[in-house]
Design a protein around this motif. Structure first.
Motif, PDB file in Angstrom:
ATOM      1  N   TYR A 175       0.928  -1.141   0.041  1.00  0.00           N
ATOM      2  CA  TYR A 175      -0.142   0.050   0.086  1.00  0.00           C
ATOM      3  C   TYR A 175       0.899   1.275   0.116  1.00  0.00           C
ATOM      4  O   TYR A 175       2.005   1.210   0.502  1.00  0.00           O
ATOM      5  CB  TYR A 175      -0.888   0.008   1.182  1.00  0.00           C
ATOM      6  N   GLY A 176       0.273   2.438  -0.464  1.00  0.00           N
ATOM      7  CA  GLY A 176       0.989   3.438  -0.560  1.00  0.00           C
ATOM      8  C   GLY A 176       0.577   4.713   0.052  1.00  0.00           C
ATOM      9  O   GLY A 176       0.032   4.507   1.399  1.00  0.00           O
ATOM     10  N   SER A 177       0.629   5.826  -0.202  1.00  0.00           N
ATOM     11  CA  SER A 177       0.256   7.148   0.684  1.00  0.00           C
ATOM     12  C   SER A 177      -1.383   7.229   0.843  1.00  0.00           C
ATOM     13  O   SER A 177      -1.873   6.931   0.206  1.00  0.00           O
ATOM     14  CB  SER A 177       0.793   8.468  -0.306  1.00  0.00           C
ATOM     15  N   SER A 178      -1.449   7.797   2.222  1.00  0.00           N
ATOM     16  CA  SER A 178      -2.932   7.766   2.646  1.00  0.00           C
ATOM     17  C   SER A 178      -3.485   6.520   2.804  1.00  0.00           C
ATOM     18  O   SER A 178      -4.645   6.633   2.780  1.00  0.00           O
ATOM     19  CB  SER A 178      -3.745   8.699   1.535  1.00  0.00           C
ATOM     20  N   GLU A 179      -2.844   5.420   2.882  1.00  0.00           N
ATOM     21  CA  GLU A 179      -3.319   4.005   3.096  1.00  0.00           C
ATOM     22  C   GLU A 179      -2.925   3.473   4.270  1.00  0.00           C
ATOM     23  O   GLU A 179      -2.983   2.217   4.494  1.00  0.00           O
ATOM     24  CB  GLU A 179      -2.976   3.288   1.993  1.00  0.00           C
ATOM     25  N   ALA A 180      -2.318   4.321   5.590  1.00  0.00           N
ATOM     26  CA  ALA A 180      -2.092   3.455   6.502  1.00  0.00           C
ATOM     27  C   ALA A 180      -3.200   3.099   7.295  1.00  0.00           C
ATOM     28  O   ALA A 180      -4.322   3.487   7.123  1.00  0.00           O
ATOM     29  CB  ALA A 180      -1.328   4.884   7.305  1.00  0.00           C
ATOM     30  N   LEU A 181      -2.900   2.216   8.232  1.00  0.00           N
ATOM     31  CA  LEU A 181      -3.854   1.595   9.036  1.00  0.00           C
ATOM     32  C   LEU A 181      -3.988   2.226  10.236  1.00  0.00           C
ATOM     33  O   LEU A 181      -3.093   2.440  11.150  1.00  0.00           O
ATOM     34  CB  LEU A 181      -3.500   0.076   9.487  1.00  0.00           C
ATOM     35  N   HIS A 182      -5.262   2.622  10.603  1.00  0.00           N
ATOM     36  CA  HIS A 182      -5.607   3.452  12.003  1.00  0.00           C
ATOM     37  C   HIS A 182      -6.387   2.423  12.832  1.00  0.00           C
ATOM     38  O   HIS A 182      -7.455   1.922  12.325  1.00  0.00           O
ATOM     39  CB  HIS A 182      -6.256   4.775  11.679  1.00  0.00           C
ATOM     40  N   VAL A 183      -5.883   2.443  13.967  1.00  0.00           N
ATOM     41  CA  VAL A 183      -6.522   1.337  15.005  1.00  0.00           C
ATOM     42  C   VAL A 183      -6.945   1.869  16.018  1.00  0.00           C
ATOM     43  O   VAL A 183      -6.747   3.075  16.467  1.00  0.00           O
ATOM     44  CB  VAL A 183      -5.338   0.370  15.428  1.00  0.00           C
ATOM     45  N   SER A 184      -8.110   1.344  16.736  1.00  0.00           N
ATOM     46  CA  SER A 184      -8.732   1.906  17.777  1.00  0.00           C
ATOM     47  C   SER A 184      -7.700   1.415  18.927  1.00  0.00           C
ATOM     48  O   SER A 184      -6.764   0.828  18.923  1.00  0.00           O
ATOM     49  CB  SER A 184     -10.005   1.188  18.172  1.00  0.00           C
ATOM     50  N   THR A 227     -14.510  -1.747   5.764  1.00  0.00           N
ATOM     51  CA  THR A 227     -15.743  -1.656   6.046  1.00  0.00           C
ATOM     52  C   THR A 227     -16.163  -0.350   6.325  1.00  0.00           C
ATOM     53  O   THR A 227     -17.276   0.338   6.175  1.00  0.00           O
ATOM     54  CB  THR A 227     -16.128  -2.414   7.109  1.00  0.00           C
ATOM     55  N   THR A 228     -15.608   0.448   7.339  1.00  0.00           N
ATOM     56  CA  THR A 228     -15.887   1.533   7.901  1.00  0.00           C
ATOM     57  C   THR A 228     -15.667   2.628   6.892  1.00  0.00           C
ATOM     58  O   THR A 228     -16.356   3.834   7.150  1.00  0.00           O
ATOM     59  CB  THR A 228     -15.186   2.301   9.093  1.00  0.00           C
ATOM     60  N   ARG A 229     -15.001   2.600   5.889  1.00  0.00           N
ATOM     61  CA  ARG A 229     -14.969   3.498   4.629  1.00  0.00           C
ATOM     62  C   ARG A 229     -15.927   3.138   3.413  1.00  0.00           C
ATOM     63  O   ARG A 229     -15.392   3.532   2.176  1.00  0.00           O
ATOM     64  CB  ARG A 229     -13.528   3.756   4.130  1.00  0.00           C
ATOM     65  N   GLU A 230     -16.832   2.285   3.778  1.00  0.00           N
ATOM     66  CA  GLU A 230     -17.607   1.951   2.614  1.00  0.00           C
ATOM     67  C   GLU A 230     -18.129   2.886   1.815  1.00  0.00           C
ATOM     68  O   GLU A 230     -18.177   2.575   0.495  1.00  0.00           O
ATOM     69  CB  GLU A 230     -18.972   0.800   2.989  1.00  0.00           C
ATOM     70  N   GLU A 231     -18.647   3.921   2.178  1.00  0.00           N
ATOM     71  CA  GLU A 231     -19.213   5.009   1.340  1.00  0.00           C
ATOM     72  C   GLU A 231     -18.156   5.729   0.456  1.00  0.00           C
ATOM     73  O   GLU A 231     -18.451   5.800  -0.941  1.00  0.00           O
ATOM     74  CB  GLU A 231     -19.689   6.125   2.280  1.00  0.00           C
ATOM     75  N   VAL A 232     -16.975   5.759   1.191  1.00  0.00           N
ATOM     76  CA  VAL A 232     -15.684   6.243   0.106  1.00  0.00           C
ATOM     77  C   VAL A 232     -15.510   5.284  -1.083  1.00  0.00           C
ATOM     78  O   VAL A 232     -15.230   5.790  -2.153  1.00  0.00           O
ATOM     79  CB  VAL A 232     -14.673   6.424   0.873  1.00  0.00           C
ATOM     80  N   ASN A 233     -15.491   4.011  -0.416  1.00  0.00           N
ATOM     81  CA  ASN A 233     -15.142   2.992  -1.597  1.00  0.00           C
ATOM     82  C   ASN A 233     -16.277   2.743  -2.594  1.00  0.00           C
ATOM     83  O   ASN A 233     -15.640   2.539  -4.013  1.00  0.00           O
ATOM     84  CB  ASN A 233     -15.112   1.332  -0.703  1.00  0.00           C
ATOM     85  N   ARG A 234     -17.497   3.030  -2.183  1.00  0.00           N
ATOM     86  CA  ARG A 234     -18.559   2.894  -3.268  1.00  0.00           C
ATOM     87  C   ARG A 234     -18.475   3.985  -4.371  1.00  0.00           C
ATOM     88  O   ARG A 234     -18.518   3.675  -5.442  1.00  0.00           O
ATOM     89  CB  ARG A 234     -19.722   2.602  -2.774  1.00  0.00           C
ATOM     90  N   ASP A 235     -18.067   5.212  -3.841  1.00  0.00           N
ATOM     91  CA  ASP A 235     -17.718   6.385  -4.550  1.00  0.00           C
ATOM     92  C   ASP A 235     -16.507   6.129  -5.491  1.00  0.00           C
ATOM     93  O   ASP A 235     -16.776   6.458  -6.773  1.00  0.00           O
ATOM     94  CB  ASP A 235     -17.512   7.542  -3.861  1.00  0.00           C
ATOM     95  N   ILE A 236     -15.606   5.331  -5.285  1.00  0.00           N
ATOM     96  CA  ILE A 236     -14.292   5.118  -6.101  1.00  0.00           C
ATOM     97  C   ILE A 236     -15.045   4.035  -7.003  1.00  0.00           C
ATOM     98  O   ILE A 236     -14.453   4.000  -8.259  1.00  0.00           O
ATOM     99  CB  ILE A 236     -13.261   4.680  -5.229  1.00  0.00           C
ATOM    100  N   LEU A 237     -15.757   3.175  -6.530  1.00  0.00           N
ATOM    101  CA  LEU A 237     -16.104   2.241  -7.536  1.00  0.00           C
ATOM    102  C   LEU A 237     -17.002   2.635  -8.555  1.00  0.00           C
ATOM    103  O   LEU A 237     -16.700   2.543  -9.820  1.00  0.00           O
ATOM    104  CB  LEU A 237     -17.038   1.052  -6.723  1.00  0.00           C
TER     105      LEU A 237
END
Length: 298
Positions: A122-131, A181-191
């Motif tokens: 993975y590249g830029s802006s694709e880091a893993l953010h954890v709780s 999963t938590t970014r599903e709206e963004v993902n659907r927009d990209i699709l």
């Protein structure tokens, strides 16, 4: 011209942070015990996992920046470029770091599985953010590896270190699934935009000029790495972006076969195929008949 350093060994990684080397091929560092480091760009020969516990300097990966926030993980694989966008500045590391040389896992099941951990590409802006809870579990993995490295070496040591590295990476894989999963709206927009971009690629005549579209071409349009983009599309559609492109390509080919009387060769060149027989082969594979057979049946 900016000097790019080679990060060649675990010992070098530890020495730059003022920490002891317990094993020449693997290390886990509590970065609160590290000294300041000079900000440089480097080409890594190690696998590295950084867990950052608070905001710090933006780290470069390839041509982009990781979007560091609290409780963020980034992953670097051998032969990848990383570093800091503040040449010669002094950086105070924080969080935890795991680094291991490919030789440490060579010949093991983990070595064979590393290609399945797509987040290393993975590249830029694709880091893993954890709780906070997820971070606690990951810290336990770091600490278990550290414990084994501090323990007197016996016949179980390497197996236990490797199994805990694998556990850490498996948790990261789970948390990336949660992040998708938590970014599903963004993902659907990209699709949706991906589908529009495919149609535009063919409608604008780009295919005839540049050839068949690639996954990397569309990933670049969305400023994503091909690995992250591929995982995102597969999660949303169940198929890889390459398959998605091929399916759209076949649909367009069918439309052309019905819409005009041009030869298969002319249509193939317009769709970006270098050789008409490549269209015939793909069409046969996907549809079960050649373009000429398909035309005669319809």
């Amino acid at each position: 011209m900016e000097k790019i350093k080679r990060l060649q060994s675990v010992t070098q990684f530890n020495q730059e942070r003022g920490q002891e080397t317990l094993h020449p091929l693997v290390t886990v560092l509590d970065q609160s015990k590290s000294g300041n480091i000079t900000a440089t760009r480097f080409l890594s020969e190690l696998y590295i996992v950084f867990l950052k516990e608070e905001k710090c300097a933006d780290m470069l990966y390839g041509r982009g920046h990781y979007d560091y926030q609290n409780e963020t993980l980034i992953f670097i694989a051998p032969n990848q470029m990383a570093g800091f966008d503040e040449p010669d500045a002094t950086i105070r590391p924080n969080g935890w770091a795991l680094a291991f040389h490919p030789d440490f896992i060579r010949g093991t099941a983990l070595a064979r599985a590393m290609r399945d951990y797509h987040f290393f590409s993975y590249g830029s802006s694709e880091a893993l953010h954890v709780s906070e809870r997820e971070q606690k579990i990951l810290l336990e993995c770091f600490e278990k590896i550290r414990f084994e490295l501090e323990h007197a070496i016996d016949k179980h040591s390497k197996k236990l270190v490797i199994s805990n590295i694998e556990m850490l990476l498996n948790y990261c894989e789970r948390y990336y699934d949660r992040q998708f999963t938590t970014r599903e709206e963004v993902n659907r927009d990209i699709l949706t935009k991906f589908e529009e971009s495919i149609h535009n690629y063919f409608d604008s005549g780009t295919a005839a000029r540049l050839g068949l579209p690639t996954v990397a071409y569309f990933a670049d349009e969305f400023h994503l790495s091909p690995g992250y983009f591929g995982d995102l599309i597969k999660r949303e559609t169940g198929i890889s972006p390459q398959e998605y492109i091929q399916n759209k390509l076949i649909d367009l080919a069918k439309e052309h076969f019905f819409a005009d009387d041009r030869s298969i060769s002319e249509i193939a060149y317009e769709l970006g195929f270098k050789y008409p027989q490549h269209l015939t082969r793909l069409f046969k594979q996907k549809v079960g008949s050649t373009p000429n057979e398909y035309r005669s049946m319809n």
